[in-house]
Design a protein around this motif. Sequence first.
Motif, short mmCIF file in Angstrom:
data_model
loop_
_atom_site.label_atom_id
_atom_site.label_comp_id
_atom_site.label_asym_id
_atom_site.label_seq_id
_atom_site.Cartn_x
_atom_site.Cartn_y
_atom_site.Cartn_z
N ALA A 39 66.29 -3.46 83.53
CA ALA A 39 66.99 -4.51 82.79
C ALA A 39 67.84 -5.37 83.74
CB ALA A 39 67.86 -3.89 81.71
N PRO A 40 67.93 -6.69 83.47
CA PRO A 40 67.44 -7.44 82.31
C PRO A 40 65.98 -7.91 82.39
CG PRO A 40 68.73 -8.89 83.68
CD PRO A 40 68.79 -7.53 84.33
N GLY A 41 65.29 -7.61 83.50
CA GLY A 41 63.85 -7.84 83.50
C GLY A 41 63.32 -8.87 84.47
N GLY A 42 64.16 -9.49 85.27
CA GLY A 42 63.67 -10.51 86.20
C GLY A 42 62.62 -9.98 87.15
N LYS A 43 62.88 -8.80 87.71
CA LYS A 43 61.94 -8.22 88.67
C LYS A 43 60.69 -7.71 87.96
CE LYS A 43 65.72 -6.97 91.78
NZ LYS A 43 66.79 -7.46 90.90
N THR A 44 60.84 -7.20 86.74
CA THR A 44 59.68 -6.79 85.96
C THR A 44 58.74 -7.97 85.72
OG1 THR A 44 60.89 -5.02 84.82
CG2 THR A 44 58.92 -5.85 83.74
N MET A 45 59.30 -9.12 85.38
CA MET A 45 58.47 -10.31 85.15
C MET A 45 57.79 -10.76 86.44
SD MET A 45 60.65 -12.54 82.35
CE MET A 45 62.24 -12.43 83.13
N GLN A 46 58.51 -10.69 87.56
CA GLN A 46 57.87 -11.03 88.84
C GLN A 46 56.67 -10.14 89.10
OE1 GLN A 46 61.69 -10.85 91.29
NE2 GLN A 46 60.46 -12.28 92.49
N MET A 47 56.84 -8.83 88.89
CA MET A 47 55.76 -7.88 89.17
C MET A 47 54.57 -8.11 88.24
SD MET A 47 58.41 -4.70 89.64
CE MET A 47 57.33 -3.36 90.14
N ALA A 48 54.87 -8.37 86.96
CA ALA A 48 53.80 -8.61 86.00
C ALA A 48 53.06 -9.91 86.30
CB ALA A 48 54.37 -8.64 84.59
N ALA A 49 53.80 -10.93 86.74
CA ALA A 49 53.18 -12.22 87.04
C ALA A 49 52.24 -12.13 88.23
CB ALA A 49 54.27 -13.27 87.31
N LEU A 50 52.44 -11.13 89.08
CA LEU A 50 51.56 -10.93 90.23
C LEU A 50 50.31 -10.13 89.88
CD1 LEU A 50 54.28 -10.19 92.94
CD2 LEU A 50 52.81 -12.22 92.80
N GLY A 51 50.19 -9.73 88.61
CA GLY A 51 49.01 -9.03 88.15
C GLY A 51 49.07 -7.52 88.26
N ALA A 52 50.25 -6.97 88.54
CA ALA A 52 50.38 -5.52 88.64
C ALA A 52 50.40 -4.87 87.26
CB ALA A 52 51.66 -5.17 89.40
#
Length: 424
Positions: free
Chosen positions: A246-259
């Motif tokens: 949380a709050p999710g900025g790094k999660t979104m980065q990782m997801a946007a890279l296709g992981a």
Amino acid sequence: MAEQGSSGQGLAARQAAAALLRGVLIDGKLLSELPTPKLQDAGDLARAQRLAVTTLRWMDRADRLLGRYLRKMPPPEAMVLLRLGTVEICEESAAGHGVVNAMVSLAQKHPDTRHFKGLINATLRKVSTEGPAKWASLPTPQLPKWLRKPLIADYTKPVIAAMEGVQAGLPPLDITPKNGDSAALAARLGGEVMPGGSVRLREYGQVSRMDGFAEGDWWVQDMSAALPVQLLQLNDGEKALDLCAAPGGKTMQMAALGADVTALDLSEKRMQRVQENLTRTGLKANLVTGDALEHQGQYDAILLDAPCSATGTMRRHPDLARAKDGSDFPGLFELQERMIDHALTLLAPGGRLVFCTCSLLPDEGEIQIEDALKRHNDLEVADIDLPDLPGEWRSKEGGLRLRPDYLAEQGGMDGFYMAILRKT
């Protein structure tokens, strides 16, 4: 509509700002831990929060000015109103008579300040007459001694003074593009591309109304906080774990890279924020609410953004240095050690772990990595493959040490530490 009265428009906002300041300076709580003031007008709420943050940012200078007019320090409750009034007059250039009347009215409303309304009235009248001319000549606000002294030992006095200079200013807004096209987003919003690819905006309005926010084209994230995911060098389809997500900025980065991302956090409420951000951006991750020290699995890449003192974020959160006294730091250092050791057990063969903290303290950065290498004979610090970053950002043990005074002319950055660990 703002409250009206003898103190003029805006008494409700000032009263709420004073309550927030009491929560930080007297109760020792962070602004994020305090309940949101209940105000009918959204403008009053925004003003109250801005006044509280600005007062905390300039409190040291306000105290220096007030010291010229006070024979002895009044009780903390009265100092809250004196500081609030001084900053509003001298830093925000508010009309002196309106501020004085408002602070006297607020003193009358609170039982702990009622007997000090005469002192508040007389002092703030002097501030309104003489203060604005003296304000700019006073020293840049300094950190509290409990924090400033050890930081000087780690960085030297000139470096800390440079950090304080940046932290006194209003920070710009950094955002991360979902599609990775920083140049296009900067052109679209009138920003500039920073090292690492974040887009920085010097002037902006309400974030939720900005072009592309509702569509999920970008999210707010300090440029320092956007770098740890880049260190992971994620590939499409890799299993990745974002501990303390949380709050999710790094999660979104990782997801946007296709992981294939698993995001974990201890707080269910904070995980709701992660889900809201994922929903807005149209990205997906497996959300898990739980204790990072108990989580099991095998991952190709792990990001451990460990709980820390958050001393690197004081340019955006000046309440951190005022609400805390450092007494909880040793417990955080120990927790970080345990989290590193457990995260290493979750790595698949050939996997990598990025450890990072939004801290200025070497105990939460360089020293943690040095100690981890001593505890694990099969561990090494991997090379950082981000050639566009300045060489001075790299630390001797192989990590990145980011400081608020770096890129000072462009608004600085949050203090951060990060390093990549691999099992040999």
